[in-house]
Write an enzyme that holds these catalytic residues in place. Structure first.
Site, PDB file in Angstrom:
ATOM      1  N   ASN A  64       1.614   3.004  -2.477  1.00 33.95           N
ATOM      2  CA  ASN A  64       0.785   4.045  -3.431  1.00 33.95           C
ATOM      3  C   ASN A  64      -0.442   4.572  -2.730  1.00 33.95           C
ATOM      4  OD1 ASN A  64       1.850   4.488  -6.135  1.00 33.95           O
ATOM      5  ND2 ASN A  64       2.277   2.282  -6.023  1.00 33.95           N
TER       6      ASN A  64
ATOM      7  N   ASN B 174      -6.220   2.584 -12.798  1.00 35.74           N
ATOM      8  CA  ASN B 174      -5.322   1.649 -12.018  1.00 35.74           C
ATOM      9  C   ASN B 174      -3.664   2.136 -12.380  1.00 35.74           C
ATOM     10  OD1 ASN B 174      -4.335  -1.210 -11.434  1.00 35.74           O
ATOM     11  ND2 ASN B 174      -3.790  -1.742 -13.648  1.00 35.74           N
TER      12      ASN B 174
ATOM     13  N   GLY C  28       0.874  -1.177   0.009  1.00 34.94           N
ATOM     14  CA  GLY C  28      -0.094   0.051   0.113  1.00 34.94           C
ATOM     15  C   GLY C  28       0.712   1.410   0.130  1.00 34.94           C
TER      16      GLY C  28
ATOM     17  N   HIS D 137       0.158   0.599 -13.246  1.00 37.86           N
ATOM     18  CA  HIS D 137       0.836  -0.588 -13.604  1.00 37.86           C
ATOM     19  C   HIS D 137       1.937  -0.332 -13.798  1.00 37.86           C
ATOM     20  CE1 HIS D 137       0.791  -4.478 -15.615  1.00 37.86           C
ATOM     21  NE2 HIS D 137       1.789  -3.983 -16.203  1.00 37.86           N
TER      22      HIS D 137
END
Ligand code: GRF
Length: 346
Positions: free
Chosen positions: A14, A103, A12, A105
């Site tokens: 981010n 999202n 976590g 990536h």
């Protein structure tokens, strides 16, 4: 206020970065964290930051998307940020938040995306392929894995001595920059801008080179102040002092903190203090009522200089009354003393 929900399954970092970026401002806020792993480290981190965090088992994510949607609705969530979320995301959720699920990536999509491409696998594959560049991408989530429109993408160099771990660390640094940027871009794209005064969020938008066109929101007390990072955003520090909404200090308005009130503007003379009469009565007539008369007499001038004319008048009247009481009691005592002493009672 635009409320974001972060979905995360892992460490976590981010998610924490998004909270640090936004929750000390007043326009965008990480209001909720959802996870599919009961013991995910992100849970404790988010709770420490004052962000409500809920665990739903994978069966709920798969079979009961309405439960998730109800939770999002109850928290008034407008944007979802997937920050290392490794669980299946139902079409119902993707459709309900069409264009509003981001999202992150760890590669330069479309390269190294798709099934099995997550975390260390991506960096290993990049190094094995001898790539000179890698990076991170934030994209809109669609029903096809890692395929939605790209919002922000940034490169990092892959050096000959890079390992999957060192590359991951470099990519993470870039992720911490581009994920907040992508959120701001998405929020900006959602609304039409009224001009708003400089704020932490404006400073963010300015620094990121994107418009901040979120409509003004009513003041919200709690979440920012719950966060230990509240007020620590470097962007908050850029807010010009002149624009800060500093409430007047109630203590300074308290009369007790003002040295002396100015004399009354009206040209009113000070009421009589009766000081001499009070002292005479105290000595010659009756002691206690005389002292009360002196106190009231002293109040006359102090009230007058505080501008409390009515109070001064009242004190003057009281001084007068207590002088009379003192005098009468003094006369009665002395008058009674003579016949009583003659009668031999004293
Ligand atoms: C990040 O590298 C992100 O790109 C990927 O999962 C990782 C999550 O890392 N989707 P963290 O849990 O935010 O540290």
């Amino acid at each position: 206020m635009t409320n974001i929900a972060v979905f995360a399954s892992g460490t976590g970092s981010n998610a924490v970065n998004l909270v640090k970026a936004f929750n000390s401002g007043s326009r965008i806020r990480v209001a909720l964290c959802l996870t599919d792993r009961e013991n995910a480290p992100v849970i404790e981190k988010m709770r420490d930051l004052g962000v409500e965090t809920i665990y739903y088992p994978r069966s709920v994510w798969r079979e009961e998307p309405q439960t998730i949607l109800d939770t999002l609705k109850a928290h008034d969530i407008q944007i979802i940020a997937l920050a290392g979320f490794l669980c299946f995301l139902s079409e119902d959720i993707v459709n309900a938040y069409d264009g509003r699920i981001l999202n992150i990536h760890p590669s330069l999509l479309p390269a190294y995306g798709g099934k099995g491409m997550h975390g260390g696998n991506v960096h290993k594959a990049v190094i094995e392929a001898g790539e000179k560049k890698s990076g991170a991408t934030v994209h809109i989530v669609t029903n096809e894995l890692d395929c939605g429109p790209i919002v922000v993408q940034r490169e990092v160099d892959v050096l000959p001595d890079d390992t999957p771990e060192s590359l991951e660390a470099k990519v993470h640094e870039v992720e911490y920059q581009i994920f907040p940027e992508a959120v701001v871009k998405t929020v900006a794209g959602m609304t039409t801008p009224p001009a708003i005064p400089q704020s932490a969020d404006d400073a963010w938008a300015e620094a990121l080179g994107v418009p901040n066109n979120v409509p003004p929101i009513p003041e919200q007390p709690a979440p920012a102040s719950q966060s230990p990072y509240a007020g620590q955003s470097p962007f908050a520090a850029q807010q010009p002092i002149s624009n800060m909404n500093v409430a007047p200090n109630p203590w300074m308005q308290n009369q007790a903190f003002q040295t002396r009130q100015p004399r009354p503007a009206v040209n009113e003379p000070m009421p009589k203090t009766y000081l001499v009469w009070s002292v005479v009565c105290t000595i010659l007539c009756c002691f206690i009522p005389g002292i009360v008369a002196i106190i009231n007499s002293a109040k006359v001038s102090s009230k007058y200089y505080q501008g409390d004319i009515e109070g001064a008048k009242r004190a003057s009247r009281n001084a007068e009354i207590w002088i009379i009481i003192s005098f009468v009691l003094g006369v009665i005592t002395n008058t009674l003393y003579i016949p009583l002493s003659i009668a031999g009672l004293f």
